[in-house]
Design a protein around this motif. Structure first.
Motif, short mmCIF file in Angstrom:
data_model
loop_
_atom_site.label_atom_id
_atom_site.label_comp_id
_atom_site.label_asym_id
_atom_site.label_seq_id
_atom_site.Cartn_x
_atom_site.Cartn_y
_atom_site.Cartn_z
N UNK A 1 0.87 -1.29 -0.10
CA UNK A 1 -0.39 -0.09 0.07
C UNK A 1 1.14 1.07 -0.06
N UNK A 2 1.70 1.47 1.18
CA UNK A 2 2.95 2.76 1.53
C UNK A 2 3.45 2.46 -0.71
N UNK A 3 4.15 1.33 -0.89
CA UNK A 3 5.29 1.47 -2.08
C UNK A 3 4.00 2.15 -3.44
N UNK A 4 3.21 1.98 -3.41
CA UNK A 4 2.01 1.77 -4.61
C UNK A 4 1.43 2.96 -4.79
N UNK A 5 0.80 3.47 -3.20
CA UNK A 5 -0.03 4.04 -2.96
C UNK A 5 -1.74 4.00 -2.93
#
Length: 730
Positions: free
Chosen positions: A284-288
């Motif tokens: 989630x953080x890596x791909x927004x």
């Protein structure tokens, strides 16, 4: 096919001799130290690295201590068969430590030290260790708030390099599960604070990582983070922006809206448990990607409305199994499930689905949320999966190893991930494809009060000539003998000496390092238990032990000769007494056991005459003569659980009833029921009373009735179970 007894005995004796030859690493505190004397040839002990240890590569010192009753006049140290310069440390010429500085590359290595005493006698020892280039580092602070700060410092090392910060409550995850994607989008850390005010460590990190006036996002309403936190953030020179809904689902959609843009992918997690959301936090953080929350059996209205209004979010993943999100909910939201059998397997499934193998893996405890909550964005920035572990050990070592990391980052202090975690993750990567640990007895993390035989079970047959079990108490090696168990997938280590003498009630760390070997592959196991000295237990000696042994023998509990040494047979006899009296089956003498010794309850046979009785409930075998118990032995019968042998599934069942001993083998028999030493059979399908290297306090066999090998030799020598004898099993 039968294995000649003399061949097996020679193998066991060889392995025992090799393992009993030395003792290990750092010296114990003076209060615990056992007087070290060693008449006879010199003995090598205190190995560094320890036998079976997994180390890093590069320069290191290999070392061992020599124990001798004469001065050591010469030594030869080799690594992988090549002599290396060595030096002596310490002032005692008969107890020197021999050390050598070496350069170690990846792979398995064998160190060997050979010494000569002034009397011409020689001694030596070879030991194996493994080196890997896997880097392991830990991000941790004194508490969860400080750990979040440490994670932030690692990601945003340069002052004022973070674009924003996300602030979550440190003691509740309800509103914070969606924060990882926001932190990834805003290029900032997730920091933790108390509900009622901005914690000092977090305030200081905001001042270091952010430029003045930067935005600090607060996750949740005033029940999560009070208005005092807002005023504290403002007073520190930042802009406070609260993202909140009336429910945790509403807060998650508020965070999703703050991400901006049209999300093509959304992750849905159960908002009332944290593990699956933590596993989802890295991608989630890596791909927004937004993280939305649901209940198990119902989609909250806020989540449903958001999905309906964001048609572009057409790729939807439900993270977690049916226990977290029901099939009906997955179908209702049009999602693809990504899950494993439990939270740990789900974290591996998420890693395999969304990240590439071969870079970095971030590891956090699956039993608590704070460290992983702060670490998810860090994992995302590293394009690394966040893998949850239980008790510091990957639940599925091979699955972890297949992620093939070059580096591992541990999140949290030793209260969250114990010191052994570093070795566990190294072993998981090094040992991919090796035999998998099934169980140890005693179990990792347990407390014991006697150093009884230690059993290590693997998922496949292991080569006992290559395997090893290495045990230390407070850093002192426990000398002992290694043998195969009744089954070729089991190793049994029997201590022959207790090297430390703790005070009554004193706790001592016991480390168990096991090496299983099968099919050219190793499995390294490193576990800890706590030994706590009770009234009288294994390792004690002297007149009090003689008195105990004589009393047990008087009561009919067989233990061999009364030699004043509290060893395996004395422990077995004490355990049998405890079983007959319904006491805790420890093999150590406590107050209740002393009371039973003083005022015993006699065993009451089921029948008159001469026969054998096997009490499955109490796990004892009793020799009955003239209707009276003569000898009582600790035993272990069938587990009553299924097992596989040669592609066929059987049940480990010890049948009840009255039988006759009809066949015997004066040797070793290999069968579907295991390795049977001098078996005496009483059923047509091979159930027997036989000797074993492992006779624990509980049912552990494939159906036979186990005695110790020594007790079996006594039964044969005294002809206590002649063919034609009756046995009652109940």
């Amino acid at each position: 096919m039968e294995t000649p007894f003399r061949r097996r005995r020679a193998l066991v004796a060889l392995v025992a001799a090799v393992l009993a030859a030395g003792v290990i690493a750092p010296l114990v505190p003076a209060a615990l130290a056992h007087p070290i004397s060693h008449p006879g040839p010199p003995r090598v002990r205190n190995l560094r690295p320890a036998f079976g240890e997994i180390t890093g590569i590069g320069p290191m010192t290999i070392a061992a201590q020599v124990v001798s009753d004469v001065a050591i006049t010469s030594q030869t140290f080799t690594l992988d068969g090549i002599a290396v310069p060595s030096r002596r440390e310490g002032s005692d010429p008969s107890h020197p430590t021999i050390a050598a500085d070496v350069l170690v590359g990846t792979g398995d290595h064998v160190a060997q030290l050979d010494v000569v005493g002034s009397d011409g006698r020689t001694g030596g020892r070879a030991w194996r260790f493994t080196a890997t280039d896997l880097g392991v580092r830990r991000l941790a602070g004194a508490d969860r708030i400080a750990t979040a700060v440490a994670i932030s410092v690692d990601q945003f090392a340069a002052p004022r390099s973070a674009g924003a910060a996300v602030l979550a409550r440190s003691d509740d995850f309800a509103d914070a599960l969606a924060g990882a994607s926001l932190a990834g989008a805003k290029k900032g850390p997730v920091l933790l604070t108390a509900r009622d005010g901005l914690s000092a460590a977090t305030r200081d990190e905001l001042a270091r990582a952010l430029a003045p006036g930067s935005t600090v996002y607060l996750l949740g309403g005033t029940s999560a983070l009070s208005d005092r936190v807002v005023s504290d953030v403002t007073a520190a020179g930042f802009s406070a922006r609260r993202l909140a809904g009336s429910t945790r689902a509403g807060t998650a959609t508020a965070v999703a809206d703050e991400l901006g843009g049209d999300a093509s992918t959304v992750l849905v997690v159960n908002g009332f448990t944290f593990p699956d959301a933590l596993s989802a936090s890295s991608p989630a953080a890596a791909n927004r990607w937004p993280i939305l929350v649901t209940e198990r059996d119902r989609v909250p209205s806020e989540t449903s409305a958001w999905l309906q209004s964001h048609a572009t979010a057409s790729t939807r993943y439900a993270i977690g199994g049916a226990a977290a999100i029901s099939d009906r909910v997955v179908s209702q939201i049009g999602a693809t499930r990504v899950a494993g059998a439990d939270r740990y397997a789900t974290s591996i499934a998420v890693a395999e689905r969304f990240t590439k193998a071969g870079a970095t893996v971030v590891v956090a405890s699956g039993r608590s949320f704070p460290d992983a909550l702060a670490g998810g964005p860090r994992a995302g920035a590293l394009d690394a999966p966040l893998v949850l572990v239980a008790g510091g050990t990957p639940a599925d070592p091979d699955a972890f190893g297949r992620l093939a990391p070059k580096d591992v980052v541990l999140l949290g202090g030793t209260g969250a991930l114990p010191e052994s975690t570093e070795g566990s993750v190294r072993a998981a990567v090094v040992d991919v494809g090796g035999p998998v640990l099934v169980s140890t007895d005693p179990a990792a993390g347990s407390e014991i009060d006697a150093m009884d035989p230690i059993t290590v079970d693997f998922d496949r047959d292991v080569d006992v000539s290559q395997a090893n079990v290495y045990v230390t108490m407070a850093g002192e090696e426990v000398p002992g003998a290694l043998a195969a168990g009744d089954f070729p997938d089991t190793l049994v280590f029997t201590p022959t000496e207790i090297p430390v003498k703790p005070a009554l009630g004193q706790a001592v760390d016991v480390e168990i390092v096991a090496l299983g070997f099968a099919g050219g592959k190793w499995r390294h196991v490193d576990q800890h238990v706590t030994y706590r000295k009770l009234d009288m237990a294994r390792g004690d000696s002297g007149a009090a032990v003689v008195d105990l042994q004589n009393r047990l023998a008087q009561l009919g509990y067989w233990l061999g000769a009364a030699d004043g040494q509290y060893g395996v047979l004395t422990s077995q006899a004490v355990m049998a007494l405890q079983k007959v009296h319904g006491l805790a089956r420890t093999g150590a003498v406590d107050a209740a056991t002393r009371a039973a010794l003083a005022d015993p309850t006699p065993y009451l046979p089921r029948a008159a005459g001469d026969h054998v009785e096997v009490d499955k409930a109490r796990q004892v075998l009793v020799i009955v003569r003239g209707g009276r118990p003569v000898y009582t032995f600790n035993t272990s019968t069938g587990t009553e659980k299924p097992y596989d042998y040669a592609g066929v599934t059987y049940v480990a069942h010890t049948p009840s009833g009255t039988f006759t001993f009809s066949r015997e083998i004066d040797g070793v028999r290999e069968s579907r029921l295991g390795t049977l030493y001098r078996p005496k059979y009483f059923t047509s399908d091979g159930v027997a009373v036989h000797g074993s290297a492992s006779v624990p306090a509980y049912p552990a066999s494939h159906g036979c009735v186990r005695l110790t090998n020594a007790a079996t030799d006594f039964v044969w020598g005294a002809n206590l179970i002649p063919l034609g004898s009756k046995v009652i099993v109940y």
